[in-house]
Scaffold this motif. Structure first.
Motif, PDB file in Angstrom:
ATOM      1  N   ASN A   1      28.523  31.929   6.658  1.00  0.00           N
ATOM      2  CA  ASN A   1      29.269  30.882   7.380  1.00  0.00           C
ATOM      3  C   ASN A   1      28.487  29.586   7.567  1.00  0.00           C
ATOM      4  O   ASN A   1      28.554  28.962   8.629  1.00  0.00           O
ATOM      5  N   THR A   2      27.735  29.188   6.564  1.00  0.00           N
ATOM      6  CA  THR A   2      27.030  27.904   6.643  1.00  0.00           C
ATOM      7  C   THR A   2      27.655  26.933   5.653  1.00  0.00           C
ATOM      8  O   THR A   2      28.351  27.335   4.710  1.00  0.00           O
ATOM      9  N   ARG A   3      27.423  25.651   5.881  1.00  0.00           N
ATOM     10  CA  ARG A   3      27.780  24.596   4.921  1.00  0.00           C
ATOM     11  C   ARG A   3      26.500  23.789   4.729  1.00  0.00           C
ATOM     12  O   ARG A   3      25.732  23.594   5.672  1.00  0.00           O
TER      13      ARG A   3
ATOM     14  N   LYS B   1      25.279  25.505  10.737  1.00  0.00           N
ATOM     15  CA  LYS B   1      25.151  26.947  10.901  1.00  0.00           C
ATOM     16  C   LYS B   1      25.549  27.366  12.312  1.00  0.00           C
ATOM     17  O   LYS B   1      25.370  26.610  13.248  1.00  0.00           O
TER      18      LYS B   1
ATOM     19  N   MET C   1      34.287  18.561   8.302  1.00  0.00           N
ATOM     20  CA  MET C   1      33.326  18.335   7.219  1.00  0.00           C
ATOM     21  C   MET C   1      33.593  16.991   6.535  1.00  0.00           C
ATOM     22  O   MET C   1      32.665  16.234   6.259  1.00  0.00           O
TER      23      MET C   1
ATOM     24  N   THR D   1      26.816  24.334  -2.980  1.00  0.00           N
ATOM     25  CA  THR D   1      27.272  25.715  -2.809  1.00  0.00           C
ATOM     26  C   THR D   1      26.075  26.645  -2.955  1.00  0.00           C
ATOM     27  O   THR D   1      25.117  26.326  -3.663  1.00  0.00           O
ATOM     28  N   ASN D   2      26.141  27.787  -2.298  1.00  0.00           N
ATOM     29  CA  ASN D   2      25.034  28.751  -2.324  1.00  0.00           C
ATOM     30  C   ASN D   2      24.631  29.151  -3.742  1.00  0.00           C
ATOM     31  O   ASN D   2      23.462  29.385  -4.013  1.00  0.00           O
TER      32      ASN D   2
ATOM     33  N   GLU E   1      37.390  22.158   7.489  1.00  0.00           N
ATOM     34  CA  GLU E   1      37.350  21.211   6.370  1.00  0.00           C
ATOM     35  C   GLU E   1      37.506  19.759   6.840  1.00  0.00           C
ATOM     36  O   GLU E   1      36.812  18.880   6.350  1.00  0.00           O
TER      37      GLU E   1
ATOM     38  N   GLU F   1      28.306  18.220  -1.216  1.00  0.00           N
ATOM     39  CA  GLU F   1      28.188  19.573  -0.664  1.00  0.00           C
ATOM     40  C   GLU F   1      27.581  20.485  -1.721  1.00  0.00           C
ATOM     41  O   GLU F   1      27.954  20.431  -2.892  1.00  0.00           O
TER      42      GLU F   1
END
Length: 144
Positions: free
Chosen positions: A17-19, A103, A112, A132-133, A109, A130
């Protein structure tokens, strides 16, 4: 019996649940935080207790982290400086000056988008994207 730390699980838990935003801004980290605090009414402050220390090329590199906790939610903003003395916290993103991790709470959205728009409005900012992981090879470097 040997116990082994599973860093992949640790990273997955940390990034749940992080950005994460990548920012290009040719300005000192404390000046950038001051501008963000003025614009967004945040209160970013350096947190030396969670500073990231990496050992490379027979020496230590220190990456400062600024922190801001949202007063009415459990959301915490962390601003990492991606560069220290010619080394990078995330070498796969050498072009980025800052990494902004959100976090602790789900980030909507629309929130963000407002945040990205606000950051982009600052004069030293050239890029906000942004991350992504999947794109982050050295995500373990962001864990404090």
């Amino acid at each position: 019996m040997k116990l082994k730390l599973d860093f992949d699980d640790l990273a997955d838990d940390f990034f749940d649940n992080t950005r994460l935003l990548g920012i290009v801004a040719s300005v000192k980290n404390y000046q950038f935080c001051w501008q963000l605090n003025q614009l967004l009414r945040y209160d970013f402050r350096i947190n030396n207790e969670i500073e990231i220390q990496l050992y490379k090329k027979s020496r230590n590199y220190y990456f400062s982290i600024f922190e801001y906790r949202e007063p009415t939610t459990s959301l915490v903003h962390y601003l990492y400086h991606n560069q220290y003395d010619g080394e990078y916290l995330l070498p796969e993103f050498k072009h980025l000056d800052f990494l902004w991790l959100l976090k602790g709470d789900i980030v909507a959205e629309d929130f963000m988008q407002q945040l990205v728009t606000g950051i982009r409005s600052l004069s030293p900012v050239q890029l906000v994207t942004e991350l992504t992981n999947e794109k982050i090879k050295n995500k373990g470097h962001l864990i404090f």
